[in-house]
Design an enzyme around this catalytic site. Structure first.
Site, PDB file in Angstrom:
ATOM      1  N   ALA A  43       0.821  -1.213   0.000  1.00 40.23           N
ATOM      2  CA  ALA A  43       0.000   0.000   0.000  1.00 40.23           C
ATOM      3  C   ALA A  43       0.851   1.259   0.000  1.00 40.23           C
ATOM      4  O   ALA A  43       1.949   1.277   0.552  1.00 40.23           O
ATOM      5  CB  ALA A  43      -0.914  -0.004   1.225  1.00 40.23           C
ATOM      6  N   ILE A  45       0.482   3.863   1.699  1.00 39.36           N
ATOM      7  CA  ILE A  45       0.690   4.442   3.025  1.00 39.36           C
ATOM      8  C   ILE A  45       1.836   3.750   3.762  1.00 39.36           C
ATOM      9  O   ILE A  45       2.424   4.314   4.696  1.00 39.36           O
ATOM     10  CB  ILE A  45      -0.616   4.363   3.866  1.00 39.36           C
ATOM     11  CG1 ILE A  45      -0.479   5.227   5.125  1.00 39.36           C
ATOM     12  CG2 ILE A  45      -0.984   2.939   4.195  1.00 39.36           C
ATOM     13  CD1 ILE A  45      -1.639   5.180   6.068  1.00 39.36           C
ATOM     14  N   ALA A  46       2.191   2.521   3.334  1.00 36.40           N
ATOM     15  CA  ALA A  46       3.130   1.707   4.117  1.00 36.40           C
ATOM     16  C   ALA A  46       4.495   2.350   4.350  1.00 36.40           C
ATOM     17  O   ALA A  46       5.030   2.245   5.450  1.00 36.40           O
ATOM     18  CB  ALA A  46       3.272   0.323   3.484  1.00 36.40           C
ATOM     19  N   ARG A  68      -0.762  -8.907  -4.421  1.00 34.88           N
ATOM     20  CA  ARG A  68      -1.423  -9.767  -5.408  1.00 34.88           C
ATOM     21  C   ARG A  68      -0.485 -10.083  -6.560  1.00 34.88           C
ATOM     22  O   ARG A  68      -0.520 -11.157  -7.134  1.00 34.88           O
ATOM     23  CB  ARG A  68      -2.679  -9.076  -5.948  1.00 34.88           C
ATOM     24  CG  ARG A  68      -3.750  -8.857  -4.905  1.00 34.88           C
ATOM     25  CD  ARG A  68      -4.568 -10.115  -4.651  1.00 34.88           C
ATOM     26  NE  ARG A  68      -5.624  -9.857  -3.663  1.00 34.88           N
ATOM     27  CZ  ARG A  68      -6.067 -10.760  -2.802  1.00 34.88           C
ATOM     28  NH1 ARG A  68      -5.557 -11.983  -2.785  1.00 34.88           N
ATOM     29  NH2 ARG A  68      -7.018 -10.463  -1.947  1.00 34.88           N
ATOM     30  N   TYR A  92      -1.065 -13.506   0.288  1.00 31.94           N
ATOM     31  CA  TYR A  92      -1.374 -13.011   1.642  1.00 31.94           C
ATOM     32  C   TYR A  92      -1.355 -14.179   2.637  1.00 31.94           C
ATOM     33  O   TYR A  92      -0.806 -14.079   3.727  1.00 31.94           O
ATOM     34  CB  TYR A  92      -2.746 -12.342   1.702  1.00 31.94           C
ATOM     35  CG  TYR A  92      -2.897 -11.052   0.918  1.00 31.94           C
ATOM     36  CD1 TYR A  92      -1.799 -10.363   0.406  1.00 31.94           C
ATOM     37  CD2 TYR A  92      -4.168 -10.511   0.715  1.00 31.94           C
ATOM     38  CE1 TYR A  92      -1.967  -9.185  -0.310  1.00 31.94           C
ATOM     39  CE2 TYR A  92      -4.341  -9.331   0.008  1.00 31.94           C
ATOM     40  CZ  TYR A  92      -3.239  -8.673  -0.506  1.00 31.94           C
ATOM     41  OH  TYR A  92      -3.421  -7.512  -1.201  1.00 31.94           O
ATOM     42  N   LEU A 108      -4.891  -2.921   4.066  1.00 29.93           N
ATOM     43  CA  LEU A 108      -5.697  -3.246   2.882  1.00 29.93           C
ATOM     44  C   LEU A 108      -6.924  -2.332   2.831  1.00 29.93           C
ATOM     45  O   LEU A 108      -7.255  -1.682   3.821  1.00 29.93           O
ATOM     46  CB  LEU A 108      -6.119  -4.726   2.951  1.00 29.93           C
ATOM     47  CG  LEU A 108      -4.966  -5.735   2.859  1.00 29.93           C
ATOM     48  CD1 LEU A 108      -5.465  -7.153   3.165  1.00 29.93           C
ATOM     49  CD2 LEU A 108      -4.302  -5.692   1.480  1.00 29.93           C
ATOM     50  N   HIS A 113     -10.430  -5.468   5.627  1.00 30.96           N
ATOM     51  CA  HIS A 113      -9.847  -5.450   6.977  1.00 30.96           C
ATOM     52  C   HIS A 113     -10.262  -6.674   7.780  1.00 30.96           C
ATOM     53  O   HIS A 113      -9.452  -7.328   8.414  1.00 30.96           O
ATOM     54  CB  HIS A 113     -10.262  -4.179   7.730  1.00 30.96           C
ATOM     55  CG  HIS A 113      -9.493  -2.973   7.304  1.00 30.96           C
ATOM     56  ND1 HIS A 113      -9.674  -1.737   7.885  1.00 30.96           N
ATOM     57  CD2 HIS A 113      -8.544  -2.797   6.354  1.00 30.96           C
ATOM     58  CE1 HIS A 113      -8.852  -0.865   7.311  1.00 30.96           C
ATOM     59  NE2 HIS A 113      -8.176  -1.485   6.375  1.00 30.96           N
ATOM     60  N   LYS A 131      -7.112   2.148  10.228  1.00 33.72           N
ATOM     61  CA  LYS A 131      -8.443   2.627  10.544  1.00 33.72           C
ATOM     62  C   LYS A 131      -9.192   2.973   9.279  1.00 33.72           C
ATOM     63  O   LYS A 131      -8.513   3.302   8.312  1.00 33.72           O
ATOM     64  CB  LYS A 131      -8.389   3.818  11.484  1.00 33.72           C
ATOM     65  CG  LYS A 131      -7.477   4.824  11.188  1.00 33.72           C
ATOM     66  CD  LYS A 131      -6.658   5.810  11.103  1.00 33.72           C
ATOM     67  CE  LYS A 131      -6.635   6.301   9.716  1.00 33.72           C
ATOM     68  NZ  LYS A 131      -5.589   5.878   8.898  1.00 33.72           N
ATOM     69  N   ASP A 214     -13.125   7.154   5.594  1.00 34.45           N
ATOM     70  CA  ASP A 214     -11.703   7.401   5.343  1.00 34.45           C
ATOM     71  C   ASP A 214     -11.156   8.530   6.218  1.00 34.45           C
ATOM     72  O   ASP A 214     -10.563   8.283   7.256  1.00 34.45           O
ATOM     73  CB  ASP A 214     -11.521   7.715   3.856  1.00 34.45           C
ATOM     74  CG  ASP A 214     -10.071   7.784   3.477  1.00 34.45           C
ATOM     75  OD1 ASP A 214      -9.463   6.731   3.271  1.00 34.45           O
ATOM     76  OD2 ASP A 214      -9.512   8.896   3.421  1.00 34.45           O
TER      77      ASP A 214
END
Ligand SMILES: *[C@@H]1O[C@H](CO)[C@@H](O)[C@H](O)[C@H]1NC(C)=O
Ligand SMILES: *[C@@H]1O[C@H](CO)[C@@H](O)[C@H](O)[C@H]1NC(C)=O
Length: 399
Positions: A43, A45-46, A68, A92, A108, A113, A131, A214
């Site tokens: 992702a 954000i990671a 994936r 995963y 994810l 989630h 979150k 979000d």
């Protein structure tokens, strides 16, 4: 902003995002070996939420990533220093089946989630979960029940709570310096741009999309935190619906109430606002993100800017009635814990590792808190007429 302020911004941003001072590499320590992290999904954000914080935490090791697409997993792993990668339809699960993985970070899409957190817990892993924790409060309840049953740590990644800045705002309210709380607002709006594109996962109803899910989960969590309570009611809520999918809110405004801490007093008023597509002012002047907390108490007020990314820059302006206003900043704790360049995510990782290692974390977001946040997200969607996001159809094998 003064010149010193601007210099501080550069210094912190450089250390936080570009070149963090790395800890001395830990000697292998059999008594307390570093925790090996597995990341589900490569992702966007990671890197901020996990990779940078982990690199500066001596007790965390970036271990495996699954995506994936195996090529994407490999590229991500090599770029960010993970030792292993997993990919393909089974990637995963292969990561979860790797016995070396101690903790799993799940960023994810919201709609996944529940399924992947349940699977990670079933595999015996501690989970740091982005979150909002699920699509419904029911999902959140089930995840915490399984974590409890398995004796594993599960944390909803409300990273802003772990930073000294928002904790300072709460401490001022709780100190009683300004008297009882009367009103608390929180806002997080993002200027209209790429996110409102229907192809963005945040706009996908089946994956748990919508602004209230979000960015809206932050102001809701924040007013509940500062009021030290759950709301007593949603008075009203209005959503700006996505033109292509009316089940998706581009933005939501909700008026809530909280019971006053003083018996017999008027309820505390609260307005939360969120938007993933805040339109330009008068249609053409681009806006900056709004990331504000505004508090009114009996004898004064507090305004805070940037409760979500305080490391970059923030201020806390306290205006006691009849006295000179003052501005506070809190990049580290008074105890000396932390570094001024630590991201909210770095403070959060510190607490998560402390919890997994059996130490007492400085702050925690407990299961009841996460469940309540989802409950009130659902209540706000009910009031705005959009309804809850669809609950996951995943059925855990034991159920
Ligand atoms: C919330 O209350 C304010 C006044 O306190 C009002 O102006 C606003 O329209 C209300 N918002 C919603 C969404 O009802
Ligand atoms: C909170 O928001 C409401 C609705 O927009 C507004 O009327 C009120 O003045 C705000 N209060 C503060 C302290 O910002």
């Amino acid at each position: 902003m003064s010149v010193t302020d601007i210099f501080g911004v550069f210094k912190r941003v450089h250390a936080a995002f570009i070149s963090p001072p790395l800890p001395p590499s830990v000697e292998s320590n059999d008594a307390s070996p570093p925790l090996k992290v597995g990341l589900l999904g490569a992702a966007a954000i990671a890197p901020h939420a996990l990779v940078m914080p982990a690199k500066t935490h001596p007790e965390v090791e970036l271990y495996a990533v699954a995506a994936r697409d195996i090529t994407r997993a490999e590229t991500f792993a090599k770029k960010h220093g993970f030792k292993k990668w997993y990919g393909g339809g089974d990637g995963y699960q292969q990561l979860l089946d790797d016995p070396a993985v101690d903790i799993v970070y799940n960023p994810l899409p919201n709609g996944l989630h529940y399924e992947w957190t349940m699977k990670a817990l079933a595999a015996g892993k501690h989970v740091l979960l982005e979150k909002p924790s699920g699509d419904t409060a029911e999902e959140t309840r089930r995840m915490f029940a399984l974590a409890d049953q398995k004796g594993l740590v599960l944390l909803e990644a409300f990273h802003y709570r772990f930073h000294p800045a928002i904790q300072r705002v709460k401490a001022i309210i709780d100190s009683g310096e300004l008297g009882a709380l009367k009103e608390v607002n929180a806002t997080l709006t993002i200027p209209k741009g790429a996110i409102s594109n229907p192809a963005n996962i945040r706009m996908n109803y089946d994956l748990g999309g919508g602004a209230m899910m979000d960015c809206g989960c932050y102001p809701l969590s924040c007013v509940r935190y500062l009021a030290s309570a759950n709301p007593s009611a949603v008075i009203s809520a209005t959503a700006t619906r996505h033109p292509k999918d009316p089940r998706i809110d581009l933005g939501t405004t909700a008026n809530l109430t909280f019971a006053s801490s003083k018996p017999g007093e008027e309820p505390v008023k609260s307005t939360i606002r969120c938007s993933l597509a805040h339109p330009p002012r008068w249609g053409f002047i681009p806006r900056l993100p709004e990331i504000d907390v505004n508090v009114v108490c009996e004898r004064g007020s507090i305004d805070m800017f940037n409760f979500v990314m305080p490391v970059i820059y923030h201020y806390i302006t306290v205006k006691p009635d009849g006295a000179a206003p003052r501005t506070e900043k809190a990049y580290t704790f008074e105890s000396g814990k932390g570094e001024d360049w630590w991201l909210t995510y770095r403070y959060q990782l510190e607490a998560f590792v402390d919890k997994v290692k059996g130490r007492t974390p400085q702050t925690w977001v407990n299961p009841e808190d996460s469940i309540a946040n989802m409950e009130w997200i659902e209540k706000i969607y009910e009031e705005s007429g959009l309804g809850s996001r669809p609950q996951s159809t995943y059925v855990p094998p034991s159920a």
